[in-house]
Design a protein around this motif. Structure first.
Motif, PDB file in Angstrom:
ATOM      1  N   ARG A 124       0.790  -1.232   0.000  1.00  0.00           N
ATOM      2  CA  ARG A 124       0.000   0.000   0.000  1.00  0.00           C
ATOM      3  C   ARG A 124       0.821   1.281   0.000  1.00  0.00           C
ATOM      4  N   LYS A 143       2.675   3.677  -4.126  1.00  0.00           N
ATOM      5  CA  LYS A 143       2.371   5.090  -4.380  1.00  0.00           C
ATOM      6  C   LYS A 143       3.505   5.780  -5.130  1.00  0.00           C
ATOM      7  N   TRP A 144       4.724   5.254  -4.954  1.00  0.00           N
ATOM      8  CA  TRP A 144       5.891   5.846  -5.604  1.00  0.00           C
ATOM      9  C   TRP A 144       6.410   4.977  -6.747  1.00  0.00           C
TER      10      TRP A 144
END
Length: 400
Positions: A129, A133-134
């Motif tokens: 999670r 995101k990156w």
């Protein structure tokens, strides 16, 4: 580490583990103290303008600001380096900040991490999670299927990550085999050594690049302080230090002072944790209310021979698989009188945890099943109380 921690250990390099843990400390100050003082200061003064410039230019080592380094954190890190056989290290505010620092300092968008499937719940959340995101992807390999590791490696794989023994299922990774694979591919291998501690297992000697600990657990040993530490190869740690210095997961001087003192008793505590845990495991193997017992030094553990090869003792964690699933687990937990019902481990006090509803509750049912975390699984961090009292309490809690 600053020059404060790189000298004055007070012990020869060939000293035994117990001696290093007790005698390695920061150099004595002009006050001639026997026990290292607390350095509760946020910053440090410079001798002159040239000294300040040289420190910030990293042309010399020394203390600048306690987010970067502090004599207490330096001493703690230096001691863990000696015990693990690491060249350098970084102390962090918690175990998870150590995990995140070790990984995030070495990956960028488009990179890939390969991990063992059996890992701590928060580490799983990091892989599934947070890092996505990156643009960082990850895959899980099965410990029991060595071919899966080779198959899942990619040209973009920048790090291999494992726990051994794993939390909570006590699965083991063959460190010599995985270390050889990682070296052959030129990929850093990071090992969470929290359950074993350097007293029972030294992954760096098997080819790991770095070792991580939640110092909150056995290194503290008394449930008082949060902390994390990463030690390992100097070049790997240079990236960790840069990341930690500029993102700020610094360990407090007070916690470092306390953890360094706690390391002095790690060996004697682990001896007792291990002997008590083995006694508990043996006692409940074959118990009518227990479907299975997992403990690395039980001959029934599927990786018993591996445990004997790479660990000097079996550790302080025992896993019971209770018959009756969730309802039986709940009754067992509610009936405990001596043992603590808590999410921590590595304490002097015996602690019992139900991972499916607590530490690993954010995993889906399928994810828990993949690592054998059932509703009947109970993790016992066996403490230092009298062995008979521990067993009696668990027995009465299991009674119908």
């Amino acid at each position: 580490m600053s020059d404060t921690s790189s000298s004055g250990t007070g012990s020869p390099a060939a000293a035994h583990f117990e001696t290093l843990a007790i005698r390695a400390q920061a150099p004595v100050t002009p006050a001639r103290e026997h026990s290292v003082p607390l350095y509760l200061t946020s910053s440090f003064r410079f001798d002159d303008a040239e000294h300040a410039r040289a420190l910030f230019a990293e042309e010399m080592s020394g203390n600048i600001y306690s987010r970067y380094a502090n004599p207490n954190t330096d001493e703690f890190v230096n001691k863990v380096c000696l015990l693990e056989g690491g060249e350098d290290g970084v102390a962090t505010a918690s175990g998870m900040s150590a995990v995140f620092t070790a990984i995030a300092a070495h990956v960028a968008s488009g990179d890939h991490v390969l991990s063992a499937r059996a890992i701590f719940g928060s580490t799983h959340q990091l892989f599934t999670r947070v890092l996505p995101k990156w643009g960082v992807t990850s895959d899980y390999a099965d410990i029991a299927d060595p071919a899966s590791w080779e198959r899942l490696l990619r040209p973009t794989t920048k790090l291999i990550y494992v726990e051994t023994p794993s939390n909570p299922g006590l699965e083991l990774v063959d460190l010599a085999w995985l270390g050889s694979l990682a070296r052959a591919r030129g990929i850093p291998l990071v090992v969470d050594n929290c359950f074993a501690t350097p007293y029972l297992q030294r992954p760096l000697t098997h080819g790991a690049t770095a070792v991580i600990h939640s110092a909150t657990k056995y290194m503290d040993g008394q449930g008082r302080a949060l902390g994390g530490v990463i030690v390992g190869d100097r070049s790997f740690m240079a990236d960790c230090r840069f990341f930690a210095r500029h993102t700020g997961p610094a360990m407090s001087a007070f916690n470092a002072w306390m953890l360094s003192k706690s390391l002095e008793t790690l060996a004697v505590r682990m001896d007792r944790h291990c002997s008590n845990a083995l006694a508990v495991a043996r006692h409940f193997e074959g118990h009518p209310a227990v479907q299975a017992v997992r403990y690395p030094y039980l001959p029934s553990h599927p990786q018993h021979e591996l445990a004997r090869r790479q660990m000097t003792q079996g550790g302080g964690i025992v896993v019971l698989e209770l018959a009756g699933g969730l309802s039986r687990s709940g009754r067992f937990l509610d009936r405990l009188r001596l043992a603590s019902h808590s999410a921590n481990l590595g304490d002097t006090r015996t602690i019992v945890t139900h991972p499916a509803s607590t530490t690993h509750s954010k995993l889906t049912g399928a994810e828990r099943a993949a690592v054998a975390i059932t509703d009947g699984l109970i993790r016992i961090s066996v403490g230092l109380e009298h062995m008979g009292d521990i067993i009696d309490d668990l027995e009465q809690a299991l009674a119908d």
